[in-house]
Design a protein around this motif. Structure first.
Motif, PDB file in Angstrom:
ATOM      1  N   PRO A  30     -50.747  20.471 -39.290  1.00 26.28           N
ATOM      2  CA  PRO A  30     -49.908  20.350 -38.090  1.00 26.28           C
ATOM      3  C   PRO A  30     -49.847  21.615 -37.240  1.00 26.28           C
ATOM      4  CG  PRO A  30     -48.546  20.589 -40.045  1.00 26.28           C
ATOM      5  CD  PRO A  30     -49.955  20.484 -40.538  1.00 26.28           C
ATOM      6  N   GLY A  31     -50.049  22.791 -37.811  1.00 29.76           N
ATOM      7  CA  GLY A  31     -49.874  24.035 -37.058  1.00 29.76           C
ATOM      8  C   GLY A  31     -51.158  24.784 -36.855  1.00 29.76           C
ATOM      9  N   LEU A  32     -52.186  24.155 -36.303  1.00 34.08           N
ATOM     10  CA  LEU A  32     -53.482  24.800 -36.115  1.00 34.08           C
ATOM     11  C   LEU A  32     -53.399  25.893 -35.063  1.00 34.08           C
ATOM     12  CD1 LEU A  32     -55.817  21.661 -36.102  1.00 34.08           C
ATOM     13  CD2 LEU A  32     -55.642  23.378 -37.898  1.00 34.08           C
ATOM     14  N   SER A  33     -54.118  26.988 -35.311  1.00 30.02           N
ATOM     15  CA  SER A  33     -54.183  28.085 -34.349  1.00 30.02           C
ATOM     16  C   SER A  33     -54.936  27.639 -33.105  1.00 30.02           C
ATOM     17  CB  SER A  33     -54.879  29.290 -34.980  1.00 30.02           C
ATOM     18  OG  SER A  33     -55.206  30.254 -34.016  1.00 30.02           O
ATOM     19  N   ARG A  34     -54.491  28.125 -31.960  1.00 31.65           N
ATOM     20  CA  ARG A  34     -55.156  27.760 -30.712  1.00 31.65           C
ATOM     21  C   ARG A  34     -56.578  28.334 -30.622  1.00 31.65           C
ATOM     22  NH1 ARG A  34     -51.810  26.594 -25.916  1.00 31.65           N
ATOM     23  NH2 ARG A  34     -49.648  26.226 -26.553  1.00 31.65           N
ATOM     24  N   GLY A  35     -56.755  29.563 -31.039  1.00 25.80           N
ATOM     25  CA  GLY A  35     -58.029  30.227 -30.793  1.00 25.80           C
ATOM     26  C   GLY A  35     -58.856  30.568 -32.007  1.00 25.80           C
ATOM     27  N   LEU A  36     -58.354  30.327 -33.217  1.00 28.81           N
ATOM     28  CA  LEU A  36     -59.105  30.702 -34.411  1.00 28.81           C
ATOM     29  C   LEU A  36     -60.448  29.996 -34.487  1.00 28.81           C
ATOM     30  CD1 LEU A  36     -59.117  32.313 -37.067  1.00 28.81           C
ATOM     31  CD2 LEU A  36     -58.062  30.323 -38.164  1.00 28.81           C
ATOM     32  N   TRP A  37     -60.511  28.772 -33.953  1.00 31.54           N
ATOM     33  CA  TRP A  37     -61.765  28.002 -34.048  1.00 31.54           C
ATOM     34  C   TRP A  37     -62.920  28.685 -33.315  1.00 31.54           C
ATOM     35  CZ3 TRP A  37     -64.186  25.973 -29.685  1.00 31.54           C
ATOM     36  CH2 TRP A  37     -63.437  25.932 -28.513  1.00 31.54           C
ATOM     37  N   LEU A 101     -62.759  20.910 -37.591  1.00 33.83           N
ATOM     38  CA  LEU A 101     -61.706  21.861 -37.178  1.00 33.83           C
ATOM     39  C   LEU A 101     -60.320  21.371 -37.585  1.00 33.83           C
ATOM     40  CD1 LEU A 101     -62.821  22.892 -33.553  1.00 33.83           C
ATOM     41  CD2 LEU A 101     -63.162  24.160 -35.684  1.00 33.83           C
ATOM     42  N   GLY A 102     -60.253  20.684 -38.741  1.00 35.65           N
ATOM     43  CA  GLY A 102     -59.004  20.045 -39.126  1.00 35.65           C
ATOM     44  C   GLY A 102     -58.026  20.928 -39.868  1.00 35.65           C
ATOM     45  N   THR A 103     -58.441  22.138 -40.244  1.00 38.04           N
ATOM     46  CA  THR A 103     -57.540  23.029 -40.972  1.00 38.04           C
ATOM     47  C   THR A 103     -57.915  24.473 -40.689  1.00 38.04           C
ATOM     48  OG1 THR A 103     -56.675  23.620 -43.158  1.00 38.04           O
ATOM     49  CG2 THR A 103     -58.988  23.034 -43.037  1.00 38.04           C
ATOM     50  N   GLY A 182     -61.372  21.125 -29.766  1.00 37.65           N
ATOM     51  CA  GLY A 182     -61.131  22.561 -29.720  1.00 37.65           C
ATOM     52  C   GLY A 182     -60.608  23.019 -28.367  1.00 37.65           C
ATOM     53  N   VAL A 183     -61.174  22.476 -27.299  1.00 35.88           N
ATOM     54  CA  VAL A 183     -60.717  22.860 -25.964  1.00 35.88           C
ATOM     55  C   VAL A 183     -59.274  22.398 -25.733  1.00 35.88           C
ATOM     56  CG1 VAL A 183     -61.096  22.511 -23.500  1.00 35.88           C
ATOM     57  CG2 VAL A 183     -63.046  22.909 -25.012  1.00 35.88           C
ATOM     58  N   VAL A 184     -58.978  21.155 -26.147  1.00 33.99           N
ATOM     59  CA  VAL A 184     -57.610  20.650 -26.016  1.00 33.99           C
ATOM     60  C   VAL A 184     -56.648  21.498 -26.841  1.00 33.99           C
ATOM     61  CG1 VAL A 184     -56.091  18.688 -26.462  1.00 33.99           C
ATOM     62  CG2 VAL A 184     -58.368  18.314 -25.484  1.00 33.99           C
ATOM     63  N   LEU A 185     -57.083  21.858 -28.062  1.00 36.12           N
ATOM     64  CA  LEU A 185     -56.250  22.697 -28.929  1.00 36.12           C
ATOM     65  C   LEU A 185     -56.005  24.056 -28.292  1.00 36.12           C
ATOM     66  CD1 LEU A 185     -54.897  23.072 -31.733  1.00 36.12           C
ATOM     67  CD2 LEU A 185     -57.124  23.876 -32.568  1.00 36.12           C
ATOM     68  N   LEU A 186     -57.020  24.606 -27.645  1.00 41.28           N
ATOM     69  CA  LEU A 186     -56.907  25.918 -27.025  1.00 41.28           C
ATOM     70  C   LEU A 186     -55.842  25.936 -25.924  1.00 41.28           C
ATOM     71  CD1 LEU A 186     -58.098  28.819 -26.803  1.00 41.28           C
ATOM     72  CD2 LEU A 186     -59.705  27.895 -25.116  1.00 41.28           C
ATOM     73  N   PHE A 187     -55.777  24.860 -25.148  1.00 34.35           N
ATOM     74  CA  PHE A 187     -54.878  24.860 -23.991  1.00 34.35           C
ATOM     75  C   PHE A 187     -53.524  24.201 -24.268  1.00 34.35           C
ATOM     76  CE2 PHE A 187     -59.015  25.410 -21.948  1.00 34.35           C
ATOM     77  CZ  PHE A 187     -58.734  26.452 -21.072  1.00 34.35           C
ATOM     78  N   THR A 188     -53.455  23.319 -25.254  1.00 35.12           N
ATOM     79  CA  THR A 188     -52.194  22.608 -25.504  1.00 35.12           C
ATOM     80  C   THR A 188     -51.579  22.924 -26.852  1.00 35.12           C
ATOM     81  OG1 THR A 188     -53.228  20.649 -26.521  1.00 35.12           O
ATOM     82  CG2 THR A 188     -53.095  20.709 -24.105  1.00 35.12           C
ATOM     83  N   GLY A 189     -52.378  23.487 -27.769  1.00 32.19           N
ATOM     84  CA  GLY A 189     -51.866  23.760 -29.098  1.00 32.19           C
ATOM     85  C   GLY A 189     -51.800  22.536 -29.983  1.00 32.19           C
ATOM     86  N   ARG A 190     -52.380  21.411 -29.537  1.00 35.45           N
ATOM     87  CA  ARG A 190     -52.374  20.175 -30.329  1.00 35.45           C
ATOM     88  C   ARG A 190     -53.796  19.660 -30.496  1.00 35.45           C
ATOM     89  NH1 ARG A 190     -50.864  15.778 -29.038  1.00 35.45           N
ATOM     90  NH2 ARG A 190     -51.095  15.971 -26.780  1.00 35.45           N
ATOM     91  N   TYR A 191     -54.069  19.108 -31.660  1.00 33.82           N
ATOM     92  CA  TYR A 191     -55.339  18.441 -31.935  1.00 33.82           C
ATOM     93  C   TYR A 191     -55.136  16.960 -31.626  1.00 33.82           C
ATOM     94  CZ  TYR A 191     -59.773  17.680 -34.493  1.00 33.82           C
ATOM     95  OH  TYR A 191     -61.056  17.369 -34.849  1.00 33.82           O
TER      96      TYR A 191
END
Length: 488
Positions: A30-37, A101-103, A182-191
């Motif tokens: 639930p708490g994936l880093s925005r930029g670690l990927w 990129l699930g964890t 990954g792009v969505v995660l980078l800008f929204t913080g959600r997968y």
């Protein structure tokens, strides 16, 4: 007296249909880093290096399993556990990196299942496998799935092409979806949950096919995209209640998998290292034997009646007055002065003209350069893709024909002349001309050498192959036997 007929028993269908024997499950952190990927490719390098060796061992153990199934109808349990462990390790790394990129939790370095890691893979051990299917399922029967999986992981299209039309960028369907996530995660913080469900379904399909072609099951993989982090329940089976340790399964309404048992396959680090080293030696043995067989074929097919290992004939043409070779520099130490003769032996150059008489000569490079200094001629640089490449020198006709020169170490004239020359120290050049020194040359040329050392090289390669195979077999057999004893 009447006899009541005995009713024919009707087989009772299995009330709980079985799931496919390859189980792929994962929970989205639930708490994936925005930029670690963005840097996981760097963080995962250690795993990629280890997995390269593990997959080499996987290939060797799969070949062993192939013959074991062919003759016994059983997949050796120790090899099965090892290969499942390699697939499990690969799935964890893929789930962490660019397969999902699930964890953000770094994958453990182990073949065993880690119950609290969010990605799991299990394969049900088959008690018996078909001896006939093992011959065809990994290549013929799997072709439809290869086509589908190729779209998933092999590249959906090319986005950029170079000037030579070679692709500079390709991306697979899984890679494209993971990039979007990954792009969505980078800008929204959600997968995005829908993207996650599709990515898991695609990976599940790929891993099922991988297990099938790796001979781990005879059940044909279904053509179904079972989406979501956990496999869908089997129709008719009782509902599965999610355990308290699976909060993500509860929150997303997905059925949770059964608890993952702790693996006790016996594959310790030392045994895995021994198996990998043994596999490397086996591959080295196969490579050495393959090189020896190739040399045997060349020795048998390319030698002429006089014992010279001869190249195919190459058509050489020029509008000039001569065709020369690049200078050959022969230098030997006093202690090794017999080495060229022992290794290469005599060399032979033959030419077959299409017109009049042809001259072939081998002479000191300095004398050849002086003779052709003001003569129009071509120097053969290389043969590229079957076409000769020349370096041209301008000039006129030679003052005298080549047959009148006295510096040649070996020479021959005729419609199909052949020159045989014993190697000597110095700088040398080969020359092909018309015997009368006229222009426009067109000849078919072949070069050869005795290469007496070839028989020794072949024997040494076979001996090396035998030694590597013996040592490799021991290093493979010892850990497999130890794991088998432990499991029984």
């Amino acid at each position: 007296m009447t006899t009541t007929p005995t009713p024919t028993p009707v087989p009772t269908p299995d009330p709980f249909p079985t799931a496919y024997p390859v189980h792929v499950d994962a929970d989205l952190d639930p708490g994936l880093s925005r930029g670690l990927w963005l840097v996981k490719w760097l963080l995962a390098i250690r795993h990629y290096v280890v997995l390269a060796f593990l997959w080499l061992a996987f290939a060797v153990t799969s070949v062993i399993a192939f013959f074991a199934i062919l003759f016994t109808a059983h997949y050796p349990r120790a090899l099965f556990d090892f290969n499942v462990g390699v697939m499990r390790w690969s799935w964890r790394v893929a789930y962490y990196a660019y397969g999902a990129l699930g964890t953000d939790r770094y994958p453990p370095f182990t073949l065993a299942d880690v119950p609290d890691y969010p990605a799991h893979l299990e394969v049900d051990y088959p008690e018996r496998l078909s001896r006939g299917l093992v011959l065809v399922k990994w290549w013929l029967l799997a072709i439809p799935h290869y086509l589908v999986v190729g779209l998933f992981i092999g590249g959906l299209g090319y986005g950029v092409r170079g000037a030579d039309e070679e692709p500079l960028l390709s991306i697979s369907l899984i890679g494209l979806l993971v990039l979007v996530a990954g792009v969505v995660l980078l800008f929204t913080g959600r997968y995005p949950q829908p993207v996650f469900d599709v990515v898991l379904g695609l990976n599940r399909w790929v891993l099922r096919v991988a297990a099938y072609v790796a001979l781990m099951t005879d059940r044909y993989p279904p053509f179904s995209l079972d989406q979501g982090g956990h496999e869908p329940p089997v129709a008719g089976a009782p509902p599965v209640i999610a355990p308290p340790s699976s909060p993500s399964a509860v929150s997303h309404g997905a059925p949770a998998p059964p608890p993952h048992p702790v693996s006790r396959s016996g594959w310790t680090t030392g045994r895995v290292v021994a198996l990998v080293l043994g596999s490397l030696l086996v591959v080295g043995a196969v490579s050495s034997a393959g090189a020896a067989v190739t040399l045997v074929a060349a020795d048998q097919l390319s030698r002429d009646d006089d014992g010279f290992l001869t190249s195919p004939r190459e058509r050489l043409t020029t509008d000039g007055f001569a065709i020369t070779s690049e200078d050959a520099h022969l230098r030997t130490d006093e202690d090794l002065e017999r080495l060229p003769d022992a290794v290469i032996g005599d060399v032979r150059l033959s030419a077959e003209g299409t017109g009049g008489e042809v001259f072939v000569g081998i002479g000191p490079a300095a004398d050849v350069r002086t003779y052709l200094a003001d003569v129009q001629h071509d120097t053969l640089v290389e043969v590229r893709d079957g076409d000769p490449v020349y370096r041209s020198t301008s000039g006129g006709a030679p003052a005298t024909p080549p047959t009148e020169q006295t510096f040649w170490a070996a020479e021959a004239t005729g419609s199909a002349p052949t020159v045989t020359w014993a190697l000597a120290e110095g700088d040398w050049s080969a020359v092909v001309m018309n015997a009368d020194g006229s222009a426009a040359i067109e000849v078919d040329v072949a070069a050869g050498a005795e290469v007496p050392v070839l028989a020794t090289v072949i024997a040494v390669l076979f001996v090396i192959a035998a030694l590597l195979l013996l040592l490799g077999a021991v290093l493979v057999a010892v850990p497999v036997r130890a794991v088998t004893r432990r499991s029984t």
